[in-house]
Design an enzyme around this catalytic site. Structure first.
Site, short mmCIF file in Angstrom:
data_model
loop_
_atom_site.label_atom_id
_atom_site.label_comp_id
_atom_site.label_asym_id
_atom_site.label_seq_id
_atom_site.Cartn_x
_atom_site.Cartn_y
_atom_site.Cartn_z
N GLU A 237 -34.89 34.48 -41.46
CA GLU A 237 -34.57 33.53 -40.37
C GLU A 237 -34.82 34.22 -39.04
OE1 GLU A 237 -33.68 30.86 -37.75
OE2 GLU A 237 -33.77 30.28 -39.86
N ARG A 238 -35.52 33.54 -38.13
CA ARG A 238 -35.86 34.19 -36.85
C ARG A 238 -34.83 33.95 -35.76
NH1 ARG A 238 -40.93 30.53 -34.54
NH2 ARG A 238 -39.74 28.64 -34.22
N GLU A 239 -33.98 32.91 -35.94
CA GLU A 239 -33.10 32.56 -34.82
C GLU A 239 -31.64 32.37 -35.21
OE1 GLU A 239 -33.97 29.86 -30.84
OE2 GLU A 239 -35.10 29.54 -32.69
N MET B 284 -28.80 31.19 -38.36
CA MET B 284 -28.44 30.74 -39.70
C MET B 284 -27.94 29.29 -39.59
SD MET B 284 -29.06 32.88 -42.00
CE MET B 284 -29.64 34.55 -42.06
N ILE C 92 -31.72 24.32 -36.95
CA ILE C 92 -31.49 23.36 -35.86
C ILE C 92 -30.29 22.48 -36.18
CG2 ILE C 92 -32.45 21.31 -34.70
CD1 ILE C 92 -33.65 23.92 -33.68
N GLY D 37 -37.58 7.19 -25.66
CA GLY D 37 -37.56 7.15 -27.12
C GLY D 37 -36.21 6.67 -27.64
N SER D 38 -36.24 5.69 -28.56
CA SER D 38 -34.97 5.13 -29.06
C SER D 38 -34.80 5.34 -30.56
CB SER D 38 -34.90 3.63 -28.75
OG SER D 38 -35.74 2.92 -29.65
N ALA E 6 -31.82 16.20 -42.57
CA ALA E 6 -31.26 17.43 -43.14
C ALA E 6 -30.97 17.27 -44.63
CB ALA E 6 -29.97 17.81 -42.40
N HIS F 23 -8.95 -3.21 -51.28
CA HIS F 23 -8.59 -4.01 -50.10
C HIS F 23 -7.34 -3.40 -49.46
CE1 HIS F 23 -7.77 -7.58 -47.66
NE2 HIS F 23 -6.51 -7.47 -48.04
#
Length: 469
Positions: free
Chosen positions: A35-37, A39, A42, A180-181, A323, A448
């Site tokens: 992993e570069r950034e 754990m 994103i 963007g939506s 994800a 219910h």
């Protein structure tokens, strides 16, 4: 330098990669993950989790303003943006360290550094202290994706933001433009609008949340407008002229094409949420002959790249960019490597959830897509206003819609908008996995009073049997 040998190497420790590594280790494989950034990738650090933490704060803030409706008193209601952001970052940090713990517990070798394929079965890792050479018969690419940047609309972190800037805002926007939506755009629009920003959303397609069923999109749009948002559909931001004030603020003049004519409007903040591009660069993919299509690695239904022993999962392997899809593919690939019989992940049975207010959730085919695919359909709908729990919660705005194959009774799709639908959708996801028909769903006794009763009534409505509507 002696190379370290493993059964399986995973590149990227997001929700696809770390899950693949853990499952591989559980099955007795000797696994390394690079992993570069961060754990957790994103999702845990700059995506799914921190945005939900922010949105929870805005949801509570919204409810505080409604205190009187519930017979409660709340005076001097306000928020502290720094504290809201601090809570969001703390939630991410807790989960980030949890991933490290899980990898350690499962005896996965975790290496922080930048990975590159150095030939078949070989990975070169540049770390802070030097280089490591790793070898494995099986390599899994799980490098994820990043925000797409359109020419002229690039983020600068001050006046124009990506999702990352929007998660740690330098200030509270007063007049906000969201480009963007899709899920990311509409979630940030919802968060900042609830906190008081005058919010405009521009969508190039003919409706907001364009991947959703048309009725759900129309319902959501009505709710967003009721909350004070300006929604521009079939519109495009052509250019942004930035006027910084030298103190991290200023204005942005946007040239927006609406119905064929150009309008010039001014904002103090712009969030660009125009999709994502796969992280395929600097991995050595071209040298190995890996096929790449529009920044995504081309794979078969088992996530195989066409290069023996090389797999790609999650966002780098294309839509849906979710994800939970990445995690499931990670498990499938690890089990396949370990020699187990696996079932391919079916994109049409993966739910999509958007945590705006109201929430939106769906699985399977929209009514239009089902008809396009040649199905004769039966469609059921049930409104939140007909549900006791929704009224008791003070959440009477919403709808559940179900789409069935008229010939076989197969549940083709389910689409919801309203309170807590992101939790409810799972009932229909399980139903699709079990290949349920309308009959089983009708025979299921829903408790219910719950919101889930609307799922039952929507099924009944498709067959003209709804009781409460």
């Amino acid at each position: 330098m002696a190379s370290k040998s493993f059964d399986m190497i995973v590149i990227g420790a997001g929700p696809g990669g770390y899950v693949a590594a853990i499952r591989g280790a559980q099955l007795g494989l000797n696994v390394a993950i690079v992993e570069r950034e961060h754990m957790g990738g994103i999702c845990l650090n700059w995506g799914c989790i921190p945005t939900k933490a922010l949105l929870r704060s805005s949801e509570v803030f919204h409810l505080m303003h409604r205190a009187k409706e519930f017979g409660l008193k709340a005076d001097g209601i306000d928020y502290d943006l720094d504290a809201v952001v601090k809570r969001s970052r703390a939630v991410s940090k807790q989960l980030n360290s949890g991933v490290g713990h899980l990898l350690k517990k499962n005896k996965v070798t975790a290496i922080m550094g930048e990975a590159k394929l150095a030939g078949k079965g070989k990975v070169h890792v540049a770390t802070e202290t030097g280089h490591e050479e790793l070898t494995a018969k099986h390599i899994v690419l799980a490098t994820g994706a990043r925000a797409r940047e359109l020419p002229g609309l690039e983020a600068d972190g001050e006046l124009v933001w990506t999702y990352k800037h929007a998660l740690v805002p330098p200030r509270m926007p007063k007049k906000l433009l969201v480009i963007g939506s899709g899920a990311i755009g509409i979630e940030f629009a919802s968060f900042y609008n609830t906190l008081g920003a005058d919010t405009t959303v521009v969508e190039v397609m003919d409706r907001v949340l364009p991947v959703e069923d048309a009725e759900i999109s129309a319902f959501a749009k009505k709710q967003f407008e009721k909350q004070g948002m300006t929604i521009m559909e079939k519109s495009a931001v052509k250019s942004l002229h930035r006027n910084p004030d030298g103190k991290g603020g200023g204005t942005v003049t946007a040239s927006i094409e609406i119905n064929g004519s150009l309008e010039t409007l001014t904002y103090d903040t712009v969030i660009s949420a125009v999709g994502i591009v796969g992280n395929v660069e600097n991995l050595g993919l071209e040298d190995l002959g890996v096929q790449i299509d529009r920044t995504h690695v081309v794979v078969d239904e088992y996530c195989r790249t066409g290069v023996e022993g090389l797999y790609a999962i999650g966002d780098i392997a294309g839509a849906p960019w979710l994800a939970h899809k990445a995690s499931h593919e990670g498990v499938m690939v690890a089990e396949m490597i370990a020699g187990q019989k696996v079932h391919p992940v079916r994109p049409e049975s993966i739910a999509g959830c958007t945590y705006c207010h109201p929430q939106v959730a769906s699985v399977g085919l929209t009514e239009a897509k089902a008809k396009e695919a040649g199905y004769e359909v039966k469609v059921g709908r049930f409104p939140f206003i007909g549900n006791g729990k929704a009224i008791a919660l003070g959440e009477p705005e919403g709808m559940v819609k179900t789409v069935f194959d008229a010939k076989t009774g197969e549940l083709l799709g389910a689409h919801m908008v309203g309170a807590e639908v992101t939790e409810m959708i799972q009932g229909y996801v399980v139903g699709r996995t079990l290949e349920t028909t309308e009959e089983e769903l009708m025979h299921t006794v829903f408790p219910h009073p719950t919101l889930s009763e609307m799922m039952h009534e929507s099924v009944l409505d498709a067959y003209d049997r709804a009781i409460h509507f």
